[in-house]
Design a protein around this motif. Structure first.
Motif, PDB file in Angstrom:
ATOM      1  N   UNK A  37       1.303  -0.909   0.105  1.00 50.72           N
ATOM      2  CA  UNK A  37       0.489  -0.035   0.391  1.00 50.72           C
ATOM      3  C   UNK A  37       0.822   1.226   0.084  1.00 50.72           C
ATOM      4  N   UNK A  38       0.561   1.593  -0.868  1.00 51.07           N
ATOM      5  CA  UNK A  38       1.443   3.593  -0.723  1.00 51.07           C
ATOM      6  C   UNK A  38       1.341   4.330   0.137  1.00 51.07           C
ATOM      7  N   UNK A  39       0.037   4.213   0.665  1.00 52.14           N
ATOM      8  CA  UNK A  39       0.070   5.361   2.131  1.00 52.14           C
ATOM      9  C   UNK A  39       1.192   4.415   3.282  1.00 52.14           C
ATOM     10  N   UNK A  40       1.004   3.606   3.270  1.00 46.90           N
ATOM     11  CA  UNK A  40       1.292   3.119   4.087  1.00 46.90           C
ATOM     12  C   UNK A  40       3.469   2.648   4.010  1.00 46.90           C
ATOM     13  N   UNK A  41       3.695   2.512   2.184  1.00 40.68           N
ATOM     14  CA  UNK A  41       4.688   2.890   2.149  1.00 40.68           C
ATOM     15  C   UNK A  41       6.145   3.886   3.169  1.00 40.68           C
ATOM     16  N   UNK A  42       4.338   5.293   2.615  1.00 36.75           N
ATOM     17  CA  UNK A  42       5.551   6.217   2.348  1.00 36.75           C
ATOM     18  C   UNK A  42       5.699   6.582   4.058  1.00 36.75           C
ATOM     19  N   UNK A  43       4.264   5.989   5.013  1.00 34.55           N
ATOM     20  CA  UNK A  43       4.367   6.121   6.310  1.00 34.55           C
ATOM     21  C   UNK A  43       5.774   5.260   7.366  1.00 34.55           C
ATOM     22  N   UNK A  44       5.591   4.226   6.512  1.00 33.44           N
ATOM     23  CA  UNK A  44       7.170   3.021   7.148  1.00 33.44           C
ATOM     24  C   UNK A  44       8.579   3.796   6.600  1.00 33.44           C
ATOM     25  N   UNK A  45       8.213   4.737   5.649  1.00 28.71           N
ATOM     26  CA  UNK A  45       9.922   5.158   4.866  1.00 28.71           C
ATOM     27  C   UNK A  45      10.180   6.195   5.726  1.00 28.71           C
ATOM     28  N   UNK A  46       8.630   7.837   6.242  1.00 29.21           N
ATOM     29  CA  UNK A  46       9.205   9.398   7.022  1.00 29.21           C
ATOM     30  C   UNK A  46       9.419   8.437   8.581  1.00 29.21           C
ATOM     31  N   UNK A  47       9.613   7.701   8.554  1.00 25.11           N
ATOM     32  CA  UNK A  47       9.868   7.071  10.238  1.00 25.11           C
ATOM     33  C   UNK A  47      10.996   6.204  10.533  1.00 25.11           C
ATOM     34  N   UNK A  48      11.585   5.555   9.059  1.00 27.31           N
ATOM     35  CA  UNK A  48      13.017   5.033   9.149  1.00 27.31           C
ATOM     36  C   UNK A  48      13.038   5.319   7.620  1.00 27.31           C
ATOM     37  N   UNK A  49      14.148   6.363   7.916  1.00 24.38           N
ATOM     38  CA  UNK A  49      14.836   7.002   6.646  1.00 24.38           C
ATOM     39  C   UNK A  49      15.980   5.882   5.864  1.00 24.38           C
ATOM     40  N   UNK A  50      17.015   5.261   6.949  1.00 25.20           N
ATOM     41  CA  UNK A  50      17.510   4.839   6.794  1.00 25.20           C
ATOM     42  C   UNK A  50      17.628   3.386   5.927  1.00 25.20           C
ATOM     43  N   UNK A  51      16.245   2.527   5.806  1.00 26.35           N
ATOM     44  CA  UNK A  51      15.599   2.144   5.119  1.00 26.35           C
ATOM     45  C   UNK A  51      15.433   1.927   3.303  1.00 26.35           C
TER      46      UNK A  51
END
Length: 383
Positions: A37-51
Motif C-alpha cells: 500500500x503506497x500510503x503505508x509505505x510512505x508512513x514507514x519510510x518517513x519514520x525509518x529513513x535509513x531503510x
C-alpha cells in the motif's frame, strides 16, 4: 527486514528496544521493508529513513540481494482469511501469503524470524503447512519454531489484543529462541495490602487506557479533517501523531445514542430507550441489536477506564463496529488516541487519508508487543 510492513509497528518496536535503556541507542535497525500500500509505505519510510522501503507486490520481490545481510525478518501476513471478523474463507488467496514470507526467509536466511497473525491462524490449514515447511526438505528446514498466543496487555500495552506469534531460530544460532515472558498481569491477588503475583519475577498490573485519555484531554480535537499537506507521490502528509486528533460529525441520532450510553455501557443500554431527535421521539436501539442477546456486545460500547482497551481495529472511529466510544465523552475515539493505544509515539509521522491512516493503525503490531519480541530475540542472538 520487515515484510507486510504496514506503517511500521513491528519495526518501531524493534527500534525502540535498547539494551542500555537509552531511547536513542537502538539494538536493531531496519535495513529493508516491503509494503504494497503506497500510503503505508510512505508512513514507514518517513519514520525509518535509513531503510530501503519497497512498495511492491511481495510475490514479485526478489530478496537474494539481501542474503547474509539480515539478522532478523519480521512480518504479519494479511489476516482477513483467518480473522473471526471476516468471512472465514478457506480459499481466500490472502491466506497463503505466508508462503511469500517463507520464501523470502529461505532466500535471505536470517538468524531468526518473527511472524505475527490473528490467534485463529493456529487453527488454520495454512498453519499446518507452516509446520510442514520446517520439516526435512521443507523451505524452512533449517529453522526451529516457537509459537504461542500472546496478549499485548501482558507486555505493558494498554490494549488487550491476542496475537499468534511464531519465532523461528536458524540452526546456526544453536538453542531455539523462546517467546518473551510476560511483564504484566491482569489482576494480581491482594493480601494484607500487598500485591502478590503468581509468577516470578513479580509482574506489574495491566496498563489501563487512562493515561492515553489524560494525554488526549490536554490536546484539542482539530476538527474533522487532516491538515492540507501533500508529500511525495501526492500522498497526504506527513502528519505528526498529535495532528491526527480529529473527530467526526455524528448524526443527531448517533449523538443521542452516545449520550444515552453510561460509563462502561454498550448497545444493551439502548434497549427500550427513546429520546427526542430532530423534534420527534425516536427509538435509540435497533431491531437487530434487540434480537441478539449474545455476541457483538461491544457494539456502541464505551472503553472502560481502569482497564486496557479492546483490540484496536481498522474502523475504530465507528462505534457501531465495537467498543470504541470515549470512556466519558460523547464521541468515538480519535486517530490520535488509537495510535497511542497501539503504542506509537507523539512524533511518529503519518501519510494518507483519514481512512488509510486508520487502516494503518488498526493493522499494526502493537509497538510494546513487538518490543518484547525484539528483546527475546536479541537476548538469544547476543549470547
Amino acid at each position: 527486514m520487515d515484510l507486510f510492513a504496514g506503517c511500521g509497528g513491528f519495526s518501531e518496536g524493534f527500534r525502540s528496544f535498547s539494551t542500555t535503556g537509552h531511547a536513542r541507542e537502538h539494538a536493531f535497525s531496519t535495513v529493508a521493508a516491503v509494503e504494497y500500500a503506497p500510503a503505508a509505505a510512505a508512513t514507514f519510510q518517513a519514520n525509518h529513513v535509513g531503510a530501503k522501503v519497497m512498495c511492491v507486490d511481495i510475490e514479485k520481490f526478489d530478496a537474494y540481494d539481501f542474503e547474509g545481510g539480515i539478522d532478523v525478518i519480521t512480518g504479519g501476513p494479511p489476516c482477513q482469511g483467518f480473522s473471526g471478523l471476516g468471512k472465514g474463507d478457506t480459499f481466500d488467496p490472502r491466506n497463503s501469503l505466508w508462503e511469500q514470507y517463507a520464501r523470502i526467509v529461505s532466500q535471505v536466511r536470517p538468524k531468526a524470524f518473527a511472524l505475527e497473525n490473528v490467534d485463529l491462524f493456529f487453527k488454520s490449514y495454512e498453519y499446518e503447512r507452516l509446520q510442514e515447511a520446517v520439516q526435512p526438505r521443507g523451505p524452512l528446514a533449517d529453522y526451529t519454531l516457537a509459537e504461542g498466543i500472546l496478549n499485548s496487555a501482558d507486555y505493558g500495552v494498554p490494549q488487550a489484543r491476542r496475537r499468534a506469534i511464531v519465532i523461528g531460530t536458524h540452526r546456526s544460532v544453536g538453542k531455539a529462541i523462546t517467546l518473551p515472558a510476560p511483564t504484566h498481569a491482569k489482576v494480581p491477588a491482594r493480601t494484607d495490602g500487598l500485591l502478590l503475583f503468581d509468577a516470578e519475577p513479580r509482574l506489574l498490573p495491566w496498563v489501563p487506557v487512562d493515561l492515553v485519555f489524560e494525554r488526549s484531554a490536554a490536546l484539542k480535537i482539530s476538527g474533522t479533517f487532516l491538515p492540507d499537506r501533500q508529500g511525495a507521490g501526492n500522498i497526504a502528509g506527513p502528519f505528526y501523531t498529535r495532528e491526527i486528533h480529529i473527530g467526526r460529525n455524528p448524526t443527531a441520532l448517533s449523538l443521542a445514542r452516545y449520550q444515552a450510553i453510561p460509563a462502561g455501557g454498550n448497545r444493551v443500554n439502548l434497549r427500550g430507550v427513546e429520546a427526542e431527535v430532530g423534534g420527534r421521539i425516536v427509538y435509540l436501539g435497533t431491531e437487530s441489536w434487540d434480537r441478539h442477546h449474545n455476541g457483538s456486545g461491544d457494539v456502541m460500547g464505551r472503553l472502560r477506564l481502569g482497564q486496557p482497551s479492546v483490540t484496536i481495529r481498522t474502523e475504530f472511529y465507528k462505534p457501531e463496529k465495537g467498543r470504541y466510544l470515549h470512556p466519558l465523552e460523547d464521541r468515538p475515539i480519535t486517530h490520535y488516541e488509537a495510535a497511542l493505544i497501539q503504542g506509537f509515539p507523539e512524533d511518529y509521522l503519518w501519510h494518507g487519508t483519514k481512512i488509510e491512516i486508520a487502516r494503518q493503525i488498526g493493522n499494526a503490531v502493537p509497538v510494546g508487543l513487538a518490543r518484547a519480541v525484539a528483546e527475546a530475540i536479541h537476548h538469544r542472538l547476543a549470547t
